[in-house]
Write a protein that holds these residues in place. Structure first.
Motif, PDB file in Angstrom:
ATOM      1  N   ALA A  31      -7.411  -1.529   3.130  1.00 58.58           N
ATOM      2  CA  ALA A  31      -6.820  -1.369   1.800  1.00 58.58           C
ATOM      3  C   ALA A  31      -6.043  -2.599   1.365  1.00 58.58           C
ATOM      4  O   ALA A  31      -6.035  -2.939   0.190  1.00 58.58           O
ATOM      5  CB  ALA A  31      -5.925  -0.129   1.762  1.00 58.58           C
ATOM      6  N   VAL A  32      -5.388  -3.265   2.304  1.00 57.79           N
ATOM      7  CA  VAL A  32      -4.574  -4.418   1.942  1.00 57.79           C
ATOM      8  C   VAL A  32      -5.319  -5.742   2.059  1.00 57.79           C
ATOM      9  O   VAL A  32      -4.801  -6.786   1.673  1.00 57.79           O
ATOM     10  CB  VAL A  32      -3.258  -4.496   2.751  1.00 57.79           C
ATOM     11  CG1 VAL A  32      -2.399  -3.286   2.467  1.00 57.79           C
ATOM     12  CG2 VAL A  32      -3.509  -4.671   4.234  1.00 57.79           C
TER      13      VAL A  32
ATOM     14  N   ARG B 200      -7.829   4.105  -2.875  1.00 56.97           N
ATOM     15  CA  ARG B 200      -8.647   3.179  -2.093  1.00 56.97           C
ATOM     16  C   ARG B 200      -9.405   3.905  -0.988  1.00 56.97           C
ATOM     17  O   ARG B 200     -10.497   3.496  -0.616  1.00 56.97           O
ATOM     18  CB  ARG B 200      -7.776   2.093  -1.459  1.00 56.97           C
ATOM     19  CG  ARG B 200      -7.084   1.200  -2.454  1.00 56.97           C
ATOM     20  CD  ARG B 200      -8.096   0.297  -3.169  1.00 56.97           C
ATOM     21  NE  ARG B 200      -7.469  -0.456  -4.224  1.00 56.97           N
ATOM     22  CZ  ARG B 200      -7.258  -1.753  -4.174  1.00 56.97           C
ATOM     23  NH1 ARG B 200      -7.603  -2.444  -3.123  1.00 56.97           N
ATOM     24  NH2 ARG B 200      -6.686  -2.353  -5.196  1.00 56.97           N
TER      25      ARG B 200
ATOM     26  N   ARG C 272      -2.595  -0.168  -4.505  1.00 57.04           N
ATOM     27  CA  ARG C 272      -3.446   0.292  -3.411  1.00 57.04           C
ATOM     28  C   ARG C 272      -2.848   1.572  -2.850  1.00 57.04           C
ATOM     29  O   ARG C 272      -1.804   1.536  -2.187  1.00 57.04           O
ATOM     30  CB  ARG C 272      -3.559  -0.790  -2.356  1.00 57.04           C
ATOM     31  CG  ARG C 272      -4.320  -2.004  -2.887  1.00 57.04           C
ATOM     32  CD  ARG C 272      -4.275  -3.133  -1.923  1.00 57.04           C
ATOM     33  NE  ARG C 272      -3.071  -3.913  -2.214  1.00 57.04           N
ATOM     34  CZ  ARG C 272      -2.894  -5.169  -1.836  1.00 57.04           C
ATOM     35  NH1 ARG C 272      -3.798  -5.777  -1.125  1.00 57.04           N
ATOM     36  NH2 ARG C 272      -1.798  -5.807  -2.155  1.00 57.04           N
TER      37      ARG C 272
ATOM     38  N   VAL D 209       0.849  -1.191   0.000  1.00 56.92           N
ATOM     39  CA  VAL D 209       0.000   0.000   0.000  1.00 56.92           C
ATOM     40  C   VAL D 209       0.887   1.244   0.000  1.00 56.92           C
ATOM     41  O   VAL D 209       2.014   1.216   0.491  1.00 56.92           O
ATOM     42  CB  VAL D 209      -0.970  -0.007   1.220  1.00 56.92           C
ATOM     43  CG1 VAL D 209      -0.223   0.123   2.533  1.00 56.92           C
ATOM     44  CG2 VAL D 209      -2.036   1.055   1.106  1.00 56.92           C
TER      45      VAL D 209
END
Length: 122
Positions: free
Chosen positions: A120-121, A101, A79, A52
């Protein structure tokens, strides 16, 4: 043992990068690189392929929106979470339309950052 998700931290403020790096570590993330402007962010993303990216909007030479677009052009699955003191709804909407994101406001709330980056991950 599972490895910690990696983060590329992009902000023109060195002090903020230092603070955010400590908070990210506390949240279980590993900062693999830092960038002080959008050009560095794009270059670091290419070299490091982090899980990210935490990206400031207002940076010299190449701002966060431009860097976001360049990163997503190279890797549509990237991301990127925008971090900025700019809180206008239009900025938030534009970044999300570009492919971010999520969006975090400065000053950083560690609990919100933890939740947003883990989402997000995920």
């Amino acid at each position: 043992m599972t490895s910690r998700p990696t983060v590329l931290l992009c902000d023109d403020s060195r002090a903020l990068r230092m603070l955010a790096a400590r908070q990210l570590d506390d949240c279980g993330f590993h900062v693999v690189g830092e960038a002080g402007n959008g050009h560095e962010a794009v270059s670091q993303y290419q070299a490091l392929k982090p899980d990210v990216v935490l990206m400031d909007l207002v940076m010299p030479e190449c701002d966060g929106k431009q860097a976001l677009g360049r990163i997503l052009a190279q890797d549509p699955a990237a991301r990127v979470v925008i971090l900025s003191s700019l809180g206008a709804q239009s900025d938030i909407e534009e970044c999300l339309k570009l492919g971010a994101r999520s969006y975090l406001q400065k000053p950083i709330d560690p609990e919100v950052m933890d939740r947003v980056l883990h989402e997000a991950v995920a």
